[in-house]
Design a protein around this motif. Structure first.
Motif, PDB file in Angstrom:
ATOM      1  N   MET A  39      11.571 -15.596 -86.257  1.00 41.93           N
ATOM      2  CA  MET A  39      12.736 -16.439 -86.481  1.00 41.93           C
ATOM      3  C   MET A  39      12.824 -16.837 -87.948  1.00 41.93           C
ATOM      4  O   MET A  39      13.896 -16.815 -88.545  1.00 41.93           O
ATOM      5  CB  MET A  39      12.649 -17.673 -85.605  1.00 41.93           C
ATOM      6  CG  MET A  39      13.933 -17.991 -84.936  1.00 41.93           C
ATOM      7  SD  MET A  39      13.654 -19.047 -83.552  1.00 41.93           S
ATOM      8  CE  MET A  39      13.144 -20.528 -84.344  1.00 41.93           C
ATOM      9  N   LEU A  42      14.098 -14.022 -90.031  1.00 39.80           N
ATOM     10  CA  LEU A  42      15.510 -13.748 -89.796  1.00 39.80           C
ATOM     11  C   LEU A  42      16.386 -14.818 -90.436  1.00 39.80           C
ATOM     12  O   LEU A  42      17.584 -14.646 -90.569  1.00 39.80           O
ATOM     13  CB  LEU A  42      15.804 -13.686 -88.294  1.00 39.80           C
ATOM     14  CG  LEU A  42      15.319 -12.436 -87.577  1.00 39.80           C
ATOM     15  CD1 LEU A  42      15.441 -12.602 -86.079  1.00 39.80           C
ATOM     16  CD2 LEU A  42      16.107 -11.224 -88.023  1.00 39.80           C
ATOM     17  N   GLN A  43      15.779 -15.933 -90.804  1.00 41.68           N
ATOM     18  CA  GLN A  43      16.566 -17.043 -91.359  1.00 41.68           C
ATOM     19  C   GLN A  43      16.252 -17.306 -92.818  1.00 41.68           C
ATOM     20  O   GLN A  43      16.394 -18.427 -93.294  1.00 41.68           O
ATOM     21  CB  GLN A  43      16.300 -18.316 -90.543  1.00 41.68           C
ATOM     22  CG  GLN A  43      16.859 -18.237 -89.155  1.00 41.68           C
ATOM     23  CD  GLN A  43      16.361 -19.351 -88.283  1.00 41.68           C
ATOM     24  OE1 GLN A  43      15.320 -19.939 -88.537  1.00 41.68           O
ATOM     25  NE2 GLN A  43      17.115 -19.666 -87.250  1.00 41.68           N
ATOM     26  N   PRO A 213      18.415 -19.448 -76.088  1.00 43.65           N
ATOM     27  CA  PRO A 213      19.763 -19.230 -76.623  1.00 43.65           C
ATOM     28  C   PRO A 213      20.162 -17.772 -76.452  1.00 43.65           C
ATOM     29  O   PRO A 213      19.286 -16.918 -76.591  1.00 43.65           O
ATOM     30  CB  PRO A 213      19.615 -19.571 -78.109  1.00 43.65           C
ATOM     31  CG  PRO A 213      18.394 -20.429 -78.184  1.00 43.65           C
ATOM     32  CD  PRO A 213      17.513 -19.978 -77.079  1.00 43.65           C
ATOM     33  N   PRO A 214      21.417 -17.420 -76.227  1.00 43.59           N
ATOM     34  CA  PRO A 214      22.576 -18.316 -76.146  1.00 43.59           C
ATOM     35  C   PRO A 214      22.771 -18.976 -74.769  1.00 43.59           C
ATOM     36  O   PRO A 214      23.803 -19.561 -74.534  1.00 43.59           O
ATOM     37  CB  PRO A 214      23.735 -17.357 -76.427  1.00 43.59           C
ATOM     38  CG  PRO A 214      23.263 -16.050 -75.906  1.00 43.59           C
ATOM     39  CD  PRO A 214      21.798 -16.014 -76.130  1.00 43.59           C
ATOM     40  N   SER A 222      20.890 -30.137 -78.833  1.00 41.50           N
ATOM     41  CA  SER A 222      21.961 -30.897 -79.467  1.00 41.50           C
ATOM     42  C   SER A 222      22.849 -31.580 -78.428  1.00 41.50           C
ATOM     43  O   SER A 222      23.673 -32.405 -78.783  1.00 41.50           O
ATOM     44  CB  SER A 222      22.799 -29.994 -80.370  1.00 41.50           C
ATOM     45  OG  SER A 222      23.400 -28.987 -79.625  1.00 41.50           O
ATOM     46  N   ARG A 297      17.598 -15.080 -80.215  1.00 43.17           N
ATOM     47  CA  ARG A 297      17.653 -16.529 -80.370  1.00 43.17           C
ATOM     48  C   ARG A 297      18.323 -17.004 -81.660  1.00 43.17           C
ATOM     49  O   ARG A 297      19.216 -17.837 -81.604  1.00 43.17           O
ATOM     50  CB  ARG A 297      16.242 -17.110 -80.252  1.00 43.17           C
ATOM     51  CG  ARG A 297      16.256 -18.602 -80.392  1.00 43.17           C
ATOM     52  CD  ARG A 297      14.923 -19.208 -80.056  1.00 43.17           C
ATOM     53  NE  ARG A 297      14.983 -20.638 -80.295  1.00 43.17           N
ATOM     54  CZ  ARG A 297      13.931 -21.429 -80.290  1.00 43.17           C
ATOM     55  NH1 ARG A 297      12.750 -20.926 -80.057  1.00 43.17           N
ATOM     56  NH2 ARG A 297      14.052 -22.700 -80.527  1.00 43.17           N
ATOM     57  N   PRO A 298      17.911 -16.534 -82.841  1.00 35.73           N
ATOM     58  CA  PRO A 298      18.589 -17.062 -84.036  1.00 35.73           C
ATOM     59  C   PRO A 298      19.935 -16.398 -84.315  1.00 35.73           C
ATOM     60  O   PRO A 298      20.560 -16.709 -85.313  1.00 35.73           O
ATOM     61  CB  PRO A 298      17.601 -16.764 -85.165  1.00 35.73           C
ATOM     62  CG  PRO A 298      16.731 -15.702 -84.683  1.00 35.73           C
ATOM     63  CD  PRO A 298      16.806 -15.634 -83.211  1.00 35.73           C
ATOM     64  N   THR A 299      20.376 -15.506 -83.442  1.00 33.98           N
ATOM     65  CA  THR A 299      21.588 -14.749 -83.742  1.00 33.98           C
ATOM     66  C   THR A 299      22.841 -15.373 -83.146  1.00 33.98           C
ATOM     67  O   THR A 299      23.909 -15.320 -83.754  1.00 33.98           O
ATOM     68  CB  THR A 299      21.434 -13.308 -83.207  1.00 33.98           C
ATOM     69  OG1 THR A 299      20.195 -12.797 -83.666  1.00 33.98           O
ATOM     70  CG2 THR A 299      22.547 -12.420 -83.706  1.00 33.98           C
ATOM     71  N   PHE A 300      22.734 -15.966 -81.967  1.00 29.14           N
ATOM     72  CA  PHE A 300      23.945 -16.384 -81.256  1.00 29.14           C
ATOM     73  C   PHE A 300      24.070 -17.891 -81.139  1.00 29.14           C
ATOM     74  O   PHE A 300      23.058 -18.585 -80.978  1.00 29.14           O
ATOM     75  CB  PHE A 300      23.961 -15.798 -79.847  1.00 29.14           C
ATOM     76  CG  PHE A 300      24.136 -14.311 -79.819  1.00 29.14           C
ATOM     77  CD1 PHE A 300      25.336 -13.751 -80.202  1.00 29.14           C
ATOM     78  CD2 PHE A 300      23.100 -13.492 -79.436  1.00 29.14           C
ATOM     79  CE1 PHE A 300      25.501 -12.386 -80.189  1.00 29.14           C
ATOM     80  CE2 PHE A 300      23.258 -12.125 -79.419  1.00 29.14           C
ATOM     81  CZ  PHE A 300      24.457 -11.570 -79.794  1.00 29.14           C
ATOM     82  N   PRO A 301      25.309 -18.387 -81.167  1.00 31.39           N
ATOM     83  CA  PRO A 301      25.520 -19.790 -80.773  1.00 31.39           C
ATOM     84  C   PRO A 301      25.356 -19.927 -79.263  1.00 31.39           C
ATOM     85  O   PRO A 301      25.242 -18.940 -78.542  1.00 31.39           O
ATOM     86  CB  PRO A 301      26.959 -20.080 -81.178  1.00 31.39           C
ATOM     87  CG  PRO A 301      27.407 -18.934 -81.996  1.00 31.39           C
ATOM     88  CD  PRO A 301      26.560 -17.774 -81.607  1.00 31.39           C
ATOM     89  N   ARG A 302      25.377 -21.169 -78.819  1.00 34.22           N
ATOM     90  CA  ARG A 302      25.147 -21.440 -77.399  1.00 34.22           C
ATOM     91  C   ARG A 302      26.468 -21.403 -76.634  1.00 34.22           C
ATOM     92  O   ARG A 302      27.494 -21.863 -77.123  1.00 34.22           O
ATOM     93  CB  ARG A 302      24.516 -22.814 -77.281  1.00 34.22           C
ATOM     94  CG  ARG A 302      24.160 -23.224 -75.885  1.00 34.22           C
ATOM     95  CD  ARG A 302      23.629 -24.646 -75.891  1.00 34.22           C
ATOM     96  NE  ARG A 302      22.479 -24.765 -76.769  1.00 34.22           N
ATOM     97  CZ  ARG A 302      22.409 -25.607 -77.791  1.00 34.22           C
ATOM     98  NH1 ARG A 302      23.393 -26.405 -78.067  1.00 34.22           N
ATOM     99  NH2 ARG A 302      21.337 -25.646 -78.548  1.00 34.22           N
ATOM    100  N   LEU A 303      26.428 -20.843 -75.444  1.00 36.82           N
ATOM    101  CA  LEU A 303      27.610 -20.876 -74.586  1.00 36.82           C
ATOM    102  C   LEU A 303      27.720 -22.243 -73.915  1.00 36.82           C
ATOM    103  O   LEU A 303      26.791 -23.039 -73.952  1.00 36.82           O
ATOM    104  CB  LEU A 303      27.508 -19.806 -73.499  1.00 36.82           C
ATOM    105  CG  LEU A 303      27.942 -18.403 -73.863  1.00 36.82           C
ATOM    106  CD1 LEU A 303      27.430 -17.441 -72.825  1.00 36.82           C
ATOM    107  CD2 LEU A 303      29.448 -18.332 -73.932  1.00 36.82           C
ATOM    108  N   ARG A 304      28.863 -22.464 -73.302  1.00 39.35           N
ATOM    109  CA  ARG A 304      29.022 -23.687 -72.533  1.00 39.35           C
ATOM    110  C   ARG A 304      28.699 -23.380 -71.081  1.00 39.35           C
ATOM    111  O   ARG A 304      28.783 -22.237 -70.658  1.00 39.35           O
ATOM    112  CB  ARG A 304      30.466 -24.177 -72.678  1.00 39.35           C
ATOM    113  CG  ARG A 304      30.648 -25.656 -72.604  1.00 39.35           C
ATOM    114  CD  ARG A 304      32.045 -26.007 -73.019  1.00 39.35           C
ATOM    115  NE  ARG A 304      33.030 -25.285 -72.225  1.00 39.35           N
ATOM    116  CZ  ARG A 304      34.269 -25.064 -72.617  1.00 39.35           C
ATOM    117  NH1 ARG A 304      34.664 -25.487 -73.779  1.00 39.35           N
ATOM    118  NH2 ARG A 304      35.105 -24.414 -71.848  1.00 39.35           N
ATOM    119  N   GLN A 307      31.303 -21.482 -69.153  1.00 43.41           N
ATOM    120  CA  GLN A 307      31.478 -20.115 -69.660  1.00 43.41           C
ATOM    121  C   GLN A 307      30.343 -19.224 -69.179  1.00 43.41           C
ATOM    122  O   GLN A 307      30.547 -18.050 -68.856  1.00 43.41           O
ATOM    123  CB  GLN A 307      31.522 -20.129 -71.188  1.00 43.41           C
ATOM    124  CG  GLN A 307      32.772 -20.803 -71.729  1.00 43.41           C
ATOM    125  CD  GLN A 307      32.634 -21.213 -73.164  1.00 43.41           C
ATOM    126  OE1 GLN A 307      31.548 -21.197 -73.733  1.00 43.41           O
ATOM    127  NE2 GLN A 307      33.740 -21.587 -73.775  1.00 43.41           N
TER     128      GLN A 307
END
Lengths: 339, 413
Positions: A39, A42-43, A213-214, A222, A297-304, A307
């Motif tokens: 991670m 990748l960041q 994640p995602p 959060s 994991r560090p690639t995608f935002p989180r879904l709701r 969704q």
């Protein structure tokens, strides 16, 4: 000359338990360290560099020690017994998954006839623990997290089971050793398309099952702090959240490697590749799967949450159901057609 | 009745007390305190939520957990010293606080800032805007679960903070401006780090956009989420990127130009949807525009004084102290008592990264402010949050807070 050793059933059992209890934490530490480093790189950062000297290899030991020193807090209004029991309900299944994974042709703790069935069943048990943790914490965030985890389990257990069913149909067995033996070519490659789609569904559903994640809504920091584990601290936190998460990560990587990448078999059936021992192949494939999970994991935002449910029920499950039909047709007709 | 009207009415009905009276245990709603200690409330914002499952039925922001009394503190400082206090209000837009306070004092005093001083101040605040938007970018991404965004945003923010350190000596809470200009001229060799920032920034903004702008999950999470209409923005006093994202074409920099803004050209981005994604787009373009503004100011930086050299306002230089008795007297007066400002009241406003930042200043003719009130955009914008999140889900609430970009230091002052 190797002396003949005869062991009673009890002794064998003890040896097996010893092996498992040694391997699982080691794998977890290695994968946890890999997670830190993969991670970080990748960041655009280095990640842990100092603990242990060389590239911070001992960071997780230091982390574990830190948690060991922390106060073990049980909230006043919590249901103490359930609260403590939840840790075990989560931790024990995470270890038990490893029992049936074939590391090499004969390197397996228990070759169950219903290996895959056992695997899928035992890996879902921990959700009961999560529900216990969420309910007993007397914390609303924990409750929301537990309910999210429960909903997610129901939605994502189905695609996993169905994609595993495709594999079972193709190999004609529930035993994991037989499934590996059936893969001269890994299912990922052959039969064309069917295995690949099943693999993708399995990977996505595994990420959801692992609540990473995602699809990490049950522990989305959060939104709901750490979900069901908001009130856990110290060693309890490690053994109910961190350790099982990484242990399950490795377990699902190993399951993926076994079901779709051909386990301990060489990746393509070439005589030259047979030289490399089976457990090396298995380790490589598992490491590849672990990297895949870490990469997501560090690639995608989180879904709701809604969704996610939509994605499961409207996309993944219909796709796998259709895939089962296709796989059935393949098993029925392909062997004759290709002969 | 619009949502905004209902929210306003509810506030007027008495806030928390009214809430408790209306509580009915039979409707099976869950009341939950989000904050003041929560990972995604940007400091110590507390939200009193009523949830039906995960749907937000009611949301009441509760503030005051970071009350610092800075406005009151200003009354104990002399006119120049209060800059050190106001810079700590909205700690991500520190130079904007200083700028608006200094502008207010200057108009009470009726003095002019020399052109170089104006240019330096405008250049610094525009860099500050980029810096603040980078923090917003990072936290917006992080709150939506895209944890890598925060590392990308902070990587470039570091360059800007290094530049701030070079110019002002501090990374935050600079205390760099003073009524009449800026404390110090830009240091020797400031051109290199600044041109490096200007050179790499457009490419880096492209990188952020590549990372997030078209990510299907990000779109899914932001489009249509936390929407607020132009009328509601006006009704609730929302300004800045929130109002511009809802279609209100209003930017103080362009419509009521101050400092060096009349001499630069820039676009004011607007959007129509008013949702989280529109705010995202507006802020991304604003960063690009800020880079352009800094570029223009950098190229056209005029020579001359960086501050108004009136000896009654500015302490004399060290060299002058050694040879002039008059300078020693001025120095003594300024350092012990400070200068006095003619009685009167004034309101000055600037466009901060979060909206209209205003400073209402009253002088009774003494050597310290009689009253210093700051209209902080974070505080005013926060009251549009209940409108945005009404009937949304908890995850949408988080996205909305992040897109409001509140700084609690500014909210509570």
């Amino acid at each position: 000359m190797i002396p003949e050793i005869t062991l009673t059933a009890w002794q064998i059992l003890l040896v097996k338990i010893g092996v498992i209890l040694a391997i699982v934490p080691t794998m977890t530490l290695v994968a946890g360290y890999a997670e830190h480093k993969v991670m970080a790189h990748l960041q655009h950062r280095l990640g842990p560099m100092y603990p242990g000297g060389f590239h911070g290899w001992a960071v997780l030991l230091a982390d574990g020690l830190k948690f060991l020193y922390k106060e073990d807090i049980i909230p006043e209004r919590a249901d103490r017994r359930v609260f403590s029991l939840a840790t075990f309900a989560i931790f024990v299944p995470a270890v038990m998954v490893y029992l049936v994974i074939p590391v090499d042709r004969s390197l397996i703790v228990e070759d169950l006839d219903v290996g895959i069935f056992y695997l899928l069943a035992i890996s879902s048990v921990s959700t009961i623990g999560i529900l216990m943790a969420g309910w007993s914490s007397a914390n609303k965030y924990a409750l929301i997290g537990a309910l999210r985890a429960g909903a997610q389990l129901i939605a994502y257990e189905l695609p996993i089971v169905l994609s595993a069913a495709v594999v079972v149909m193709l190999s004609g067995s529930l035993s994991l050793v037989d499934i590996v033996e059936a893969q001269n070519w890994p299912f990922l490659i052959w039969p064309p398309g069917i295995g690949l789609i099943a693999f993708l569904v399995f990977t996505m559903a595994s990420v959801a099952e692992l609540t990473r994640p995602p699809f990490d809504m049950p522990v989305a920091e959060s939104e709901i702090i750490t979900g069901a584990f908001t009130e856990y601290s110290g060693m309890r936190f490690i053994f109910s959240f961190f350790f099982p998460e990484v242990a399950n990560l490795v377990a699902f990587a190993a399951i993926g490697a076994t079901l779709f990448l051909g386990g301990y078999q060489p990746i393509v059936p070439l005589g030259v590749l047979e030289v490399i021992p089976g457990f090396v192949w298995f380790t490589l494939k598992t490491a590849f799967m672990v990297f895949l999970f870490l990469w997501i994991r560090p690639t995608f935002p989180r879904l709701r949450e809604d969704q996610l449910q939509k994605f499961a029920w409207k996309v993944l499950i219909p796709v796998t159901l259709a895939l089962i039909l296709v796989a059935g047709a393949w098993v029925l007709y392909a062997p004759e057609a290709l002969r | 009745m619009t949502t905004a009207e209902r929210v306003v009415e509810r506030f007027e009905a008495g806030g928390h007390g009214a809430y408790v009276e209306s509580y009915d245990p039979r409707d099976e709603h869950m009341t939950i305190n989000m904050g003041p200690v929560h990972p995604a409330t940007h400091g110590v914002l507390r939200l009193l939520l009523e949830l039906d499952g995960e749907t937000v039925i009611r949301c009441e922001p509760k503030i005051g957990y970071l009350h610092t009394g800075i406005e009151k503190e200003c009354e104990d400082q002399n006119w120049r010293g209060a800059v050190t206090a106001v810079t700590r209000m909205d700690y991500l837009a520190q130079l904007f606080n200083e700028q608006v306070y200094c502008m207010a004092v200057e108009s009470l005093l009726g003095i002019e800032v020399p052109p170089r001083g104006k240019y330096i101040r405008t250049l610094m605040v525009e860099l500050n805007r980029i810096q603040s938007h980078l923090v917003w970018f990072g936290t917006q991404a992080l709150d939506l679960g895209a944890m890598s965004g925060v590392f990308y945003g902070f990587r470039e923010r570091e360059l800007i903070l290094d530049f701030f350190e070079m110019v002002t000596g501090l990374r935050m809470n600079n205390g760099y401006f003073l009524p009449g200009g800026a404390w110090e001229d830009l240091p020797d060799g400031y051109e290199r780090p600044l041109s490096k920032i200007l050179e790499i920034m457009p490419g880096r903004i492209d990188e952020y956009e590549a990372l997030i702008s078209e990510n299907p999950i990000f779109l899914e999470r932001t489009i249509g989420v936390g929407a607020i209409s132009k009328e509601d923005c006006l009704r609730l006093g929302a300004t800045g990127p929130i109002a511009r994202a809802a279609g209100l074409d209003w930017d103080i920099r362009r419509d009521m130009p101050y400092e060096a803004y009349p001499e630069v050209t820039f676009d004011v981005p607007t959007a129509e949807a008013g949702d989280v994604y529109a705010r995202y787009q507006v802020r991304m373009v604003e960063m690009r525009e800020s880079v352009k503004i800094v570029q223009q100011l950098f190229e056209a930086m005029p020579p001359g004084d960086h501050k108004n050299m009136d000896p009654k306002l500015m302490p004399p230089s060290r060299a002058e102290l050694n040879r002039s008795m008059e300078a020693v007297i001025h120095h003594f007066k300024l350092m012990t008592q400070g200068y006095s400002v003619p009685a009167g009241e004034v309101y000055a406003a600037v466009e901060s990264p979060r909206g209209e930042l205003g400073c209402y200043l009253v002088s009774d003719g003494g050597t310290s402010p009689y009253r210093c009130h700051v209209r902080d955009p974070s505080f005013v914008n926060l009251q549009s949050l209940p409108v945005m999140v009404q009937d949304g889900m908890v995850a949408d609430l988080i996205a909305s807070i992040a897109s409001l970009d509140p700084v609690l230091g500014g909210v509570d002052r």
